[in-house]
Design a protein around this motif. Sequence first.
Motif, PDB file in Angstrom:
ATOM      1  N   PHE A   7     -32.908   4.307 -30.681  1.00 16.74           N
ATOM      2  CA  PHE A   7     -32.111   4.387 -29.655  1.00 16.74           C
ATOM      3  C   PHE A   7     -30.442   4.399 -29.975  1.00 16.74           C
ATOM      4  O   PHE A   7     -29.830   5.112 -29.532  1.00 16.74           O
ATOM      5  N   GLN A  48     -32.082   5.608 -18.349  1.00 12.11           N
ATOM      6  CA  GLN A  48     -32.490   4.773 -19.032  1.00 12.11           C
ATOM      7  C   GLN A  48     -32.209   3.306 -18.249  1.00 12.11           C
ATOM      8  O   GLN A  48     -33.314   2.504 -18.432  1.00 12.11           O
ATOM      9  N   THR A  99     -28.905  -3.142 -23.686  1.00 12.33           N
ATOM     10  CA  THR A  99     -30.447  -3.045 -24.062  1.00 12.33           C
ATOM     11  C   THR A  99     -30.871  -3.867 -25.240  1.00 12.33           C
ATOM     12  O   THR A  99     -32.075  -4.303 -25.224  1.00 12.33           O
ATOM     13  N   THR A 129     -39.891   2.893 -22.971  1.00 13.49           N
ATOM     14  CA  THR A 129     -38.776   3.024 -24.137  1.00 13.49           C
ATOM     15  C   THR A 129     -39.165   4.234 -24.854  1.00 13.49           C
ATOM     16  O   THR A 129     -38.406   4.799 -25.236  1.00 13.49           O
ATOM     17  N   ASN A 132     -38.015   7.182 -22.691  1.00 14.74           N
ATOM     18  CA  ASN A 132     -36.741   7.006 -22.869  1.00 14.74           C
ATOM     19  C   ASN A 132     -36.068   7.731 -24.147  1.00 14.74           C
ATOM     20  O   ASN A 132     -35.152   8.745 -23.601  1.00 14.74           O
ATOM     21  N   GLU A 136     -33.912  11.244 -23.839  1.00 15.72           N
ATOM     22  CA  GLU A 136     -32.640  11.168 -24.386  1.00 15.72           C
ATOM     23  C   GLU A 136     -32.423  12.384 -25.460  1.00 15.72           C
ATOM     24  O   GLU A 136     -31.425  12.635 -25.448  1.00 15.72           O
TER      25      GLU A 136
END
Length: 153
Positions: A7, A48, A99, A129, A132, A136
Amino acid sequence: MKFVPIFQQNRAYIEQIINTLSDEQLLRMPDGFDNNIAWNLGHLIVVQQSLIYRLSGLPTLTRREHVRQFSPGTSPADWPATPDLAELRQLLTETTAQTIADAATKRFQNYTPYSTTTKFDLPTFEDATAFNLYHEALHFGAIMALRNVVRAR
């Protein structure tokens, strides 16, 4: 917290790309594209925050205006006003740091299971997660493709 390094790195790459482009380039919607880099940036932030914070029962760092402009199915062609690009850049940094900090302190304890519009079932925070990161990465690819087109002009 397995998601954190990927991330963090993905967000850093996106930040590097958008920092090499002018506001005009971020807002340009080339022929053949349904959106622009600014929309992709706002979209990944809004999604997100929704997937991680809203579904955990926590407040988001995004405003309703962001949700109206960047939710799935929206388009820059429908924007009533140009988004604040400095604010989007700041939100990219803030949402990343917040986050990571919140995951470290285990704030995401009460996750509400969710099924995405693309039929991915996300029964846990860990699933959200993982999804995500996938989401992304798709938009990172779109941002790179758009960057190549807007730079060529």
